[in-house]
Design an enzyme around this catalytic site. Structure first.
Site, PDB file in Angstrom:
ATOM      1  N   HIS A 318      45.749  -3.565  26.695  1.00  0.00           N
ATOM      2  CA  HIS A 318      45.684  -3.153  28.107  1.00  0.00           C
ATOM      3  C   HIS A 318      47.098  -2.795  28.537  1.00  0.00           C
ATOM      4  O   HIS A 318      48.027  -3.580  28.317  1.00  0.00           O
ATOM      5  CB  HIS A 318      45.138  -4.314  28.949  1.00  0.00           C
ATOM      6  CG  HIS A 318      44.739  -3.913  30.341  1.00  0.00           C
ATOM      7  ND1 HIS A 318      45.648  -3.487  31.279  1.00  0.00           N
ATOM      8  CD2 HIS A 318      43.526  -3.869  30.947  1.00  0.00           C
ATOM      9  CE1 HIS A 318      45.015  -3.209  32.403  1.00  0.00           C
ATOM     10  NE2 HIS A 318      43.721  -3.424  32.229  1.00  0.00           N
ATOM     11  N   ARG A 338      46.242   0.455  39.651  1.00  0.00           N
ATOM     12  CA  ARG A 338      46.569   1.881  39.532  1.00  0.00           C
ATOM     13  C   ARG A 338      45.501   2.753  40.185  1.00  0.00           C
ATOM     14  O   ARG A 338      45.801   3.794  40.758  1.00  0.00           O
ATOM     15  CB  ARG A 338      46.760   2.251  38.050  1.00  0.00           C
ATOM     16  CG  ARG A 338      48.123   1.817  37.520  1.00  0.00           C
ATOM     17  CD  ARG A 338      48.253   2.010  36.037  1.00  0.00           C
ATOM     18  NE  ARG A 338      47.467   1.042  35.288  1.00  0.00           N
ATOM     19  CZ  ARG A 338      46.766   1.297  34.189  1.00  0.00           C
ATOM     20  NH1 ARG A 338      46.737   2.518  33.707  1.00  0.00           N
ATOM     21  NH2 ARG A 338      46.106   0.340  33.582  1.00  0.00           N
TER      22      ARG A 338
HETATM   23  O1  MEZ Z   1      37.073  -3.158  31.662  1.00  0.00           O
HETATM   24  C1  MEZ Z   1      38.116  -3.801  31.717  1.00  0.00           C
HETATM   25  O2  MEZ Z   1      38.735  -4.136  30.727  1.00  0.00           O
HETATM   26  C2  MEZ Z   1      38.690  -4.111  33.055  1.00  0.00           C
HETATM   27  C3  MEZ Z   1      37.796  -3.914  34.201  1.00  0.00           C
HETATM   28  C4  MEZ Z   1      39.952  -4.512  33.164  1.00  0.00           C
HETATM   29  C5  MEZ Z   1      40.794  -4.375  34.337  1.00  0.00           C
HETATM   30  O3  MEZ Z   1      41.809  -3.695  34.243  1.00  0.00           O
HETATM   31  O4  MEZ Z   1      40.489  -4.910  35.394  1.00  0.00           O
END
Ligand code: MEZ
Length: 537
Positions: A318, A338
């Site tokens: 992420h 974002r």
């Molecule tokens: O789907 C995901 O991983 C999610 C919703 C994560 C996030 O950034 O909140």
């Protein structure tokens, strides 16, 4: 809270805020993305992968840590296990107590099957609980499942299994309705219309959220429903091997009580693996946004039983994990930040990329900024870039942060950072296992009567997943796995239970010259080892 060096850079961010807020950074071309990924995305770092020497994916590469577990020693010696005993007997045995396991349990129960959940921690100790930003569904007039499909297929590098992605997007609107009817408190306008936003790589606003604790709200609702239905949940009990019958069909599991170490036998007509992800394996030394038990256990169980994996070499980092303060290093900063308008800014106050590129591209871009370009901000342990959160209220008005992302506000507030006034430091964190167990459209793996749902599945999203499609897949495939496992259980007549596959796997291991004393499934992260309070017995 910030150091003097950080403050100096944060002042540049503040000075450029207005101009950066108005700027629309261009999107990268496909060629630029390919080059960026090949050079900076962790999935392309060859030295971090090993070729499997045994099992259904022999010859394929997977992360080093996963290879060791997939080819590890069983926690049991088959000859020591008394398969004539029965500690639990059920139609559908569900391994895992997160969103997928709970959805499966609800639907299997609804179909009239006898169901049982076993989980090594507690129901709700799962990545579902940690998901923040939302769940996608094309349920607005300007959108359609076909557009949702195209976004997800492209975002996943055209590698998703078409039949799985089709189910995901076509069943999404009904999944949202189901959750809404169960009691999930989605964000709505005064007239009851669901509020939806963009995520990285979406061409329409289709992210439904419950502020920035969407996963927790969904898990709360599912857990209540499981309890209200009286579905038995056996907690602090891990599945450590699957049991197959003489014809190779799944018909139960060997369980281990995490507190006492006692071995127990669960018999079932069908089994569902819903064990979630692998963040706590900390591939390549990355921190993780995952819950404590995310150690790829389901992949190990299924692999040893003969199920093939798909895309186990691809992980999602992420883009915005917390880079500072270190007490919350790696925790998730939702993409919704974002979506609401905050941009990624470098040391010199420059908005260096479009804030809503797909996750693999965004993560690689941040890594490049902090490495090759030398424009990261030193955090003590490493580098990070700014996520300019005050931009959100500049664009949407005062009060937006408290209203839409209160969990983010609270998380940083604890460390003296007011995200309404100051930007925050972020760096990629290990977030999601794109690959997993290969399934067909009915959720069945390569092992008969062994179903899979949730993050343990590979192939729904291809080689990269879009935000909000994971909370969606746990519901869609959780429900389908529950329905199909219950239907199959109606006519299933398991033969004599056996652990022959475990013995054969050990033989294969020996023949391939694999030595090492790693035991798997791992159950708990390595940093518990040596600490008797946390060691899995
Ligand atoms: O789907 C995901 O991983 C999610 C919703 C994560 C996030 O950034 O909140």
């Amino acid at each position: 809270m910030y150091t003097d060096e950080m403050r100096k850079s944060a002042e540049k961010v503040a000075a450029a805020r207005k101009a950066n807020a108005e700027l629309e950074p261009r999107r990268m071309t496909a060629d630029e993305k390919d080059k960026l990924l090949a050079t900076f995305h962790p999935d392309y770092k060859k030295s971090e992968f090993a070729e499997l020497k045994i099992g259904p994916n022999k010859g394929e590469k997977v992360p080093l840590e996963l290879a060791e577990l997939l080819q590890g020693n069983s926690r049991v010696s088959p000859s020591d296990i008394d398969l004539s005993r029965t500690d639990y007997e059920t139609d559908v045995l569900i391994i895992g107590g997160g969103g997928a396991g709970s959805s499966a349990a609800i639907e299997a129960d609804e179909a009239g099957a006898k169901v049982m959940i076993v989980t090594k921690l507690r129901i709700g100790d799962a990545n579902t609980m940690m998901a923040e930003g939302g769940i996608q569904a094309a349920d607005k007039p300007n959108d359609s499942p076909a557009i949702h499909y195209l976004d997800a297929f492209g975002g996943g590098h055209f590698a998703a299994k078409p039949e799985l992605l089709k189910s995901l997007v076509c069943e999404a609107p009904e999944a949202i309705q189901w959750l809404n009817d169960l009691g999930v408190e989605f964000d709505k306008d005064a007239d009851g219309t669901m509020i939806t936003t963009h995520g990285g790589g979406t061409s329409r606003k289709r992210m439904h959220a419950a502020k920035d604790y969407s996963g927790a709200e969904i898990m709360r609702t599912l857990r209540d429903e499981v309890f209200n239905r009286g579905i038995p949940v056996v907690d602090f009990t891990a599945a450590i091997e699957l049991i197959l019958d003489e014809s190779g069909k799944a018909c139960g599991a060997v369980l281990k009580n995490m507190e006492t170490g006692e071995i127990l036998i669960a018999r079932a007509k069908t089994v569902i693996i819903a064990t979630g992800g692998a963040g706590r394996l900390h591939y390549q030394g990355f921190p993780t946004s995952n819950h404590y038990g995310a150690t790829a256990d389901g992949l190990v169980l299924a692999y040893r039983a003969g199920a093939k994996l798909l895309y186990a070499d691809t992980l999602q980092y992420h883009p915005t994990g917390v880079a500072y303060p270190e007490q919350i290093f790696g925790a998730l900063v939702t993409e919704k930040v974002r979506s609401l308008g905050a941009k990624l800014i470098n040391l010199d106050g420059e908005a260096f990329m479009h804030p809503l590129e797909t996750r693999d591209v965004s993560a690689a871009s941040i890594i490049r900024e902090c490495s090759e370009r030398g424009k990261g901000i030193a955090t003590g342990g490493g580098n990070g870039v700014w996520l300019d959160t005050p931009m959100i209220e500049l664009k949407n008005g005062e009060g937006t942060i408290e209203k839409r992302i209160p969990a983010m506000l609270r998380m940083f507030e604890k460390y003296g950072i007011d995200i309404r006034k100051e930007p925050i430091l972020v760096y990629p964190t290990l977030h999601y296992q794109n690959g997993g167990i290969d399934i067909s459209a009915d959720c069945m793996s390569g092992v008969e009567n062994l179903f899979v749902a949730g993050e343990a599945v590979g192939g729904i999203h291809g080689r990269n997943r879009l935000m909000g499609n994971s909370l969606l897949d746990i519901i869609v495939f959780g429900r389908n796995a529950g329905k199909n496992a219950a239907a199959t259980a109606k006519t299933a007549k398991p033969g004599k239970p056996s652990l022959k596959h475990v013995a054969s796997f050990a033989d294969e291991r020996k023949k391939a010259g694999i030595t090492g004393n790693t035991v798997s499934p791992k159950l708990l992260p390595s940093y518990t080892h040596g600490n008797p309070r946390f060691e899995a017995k």
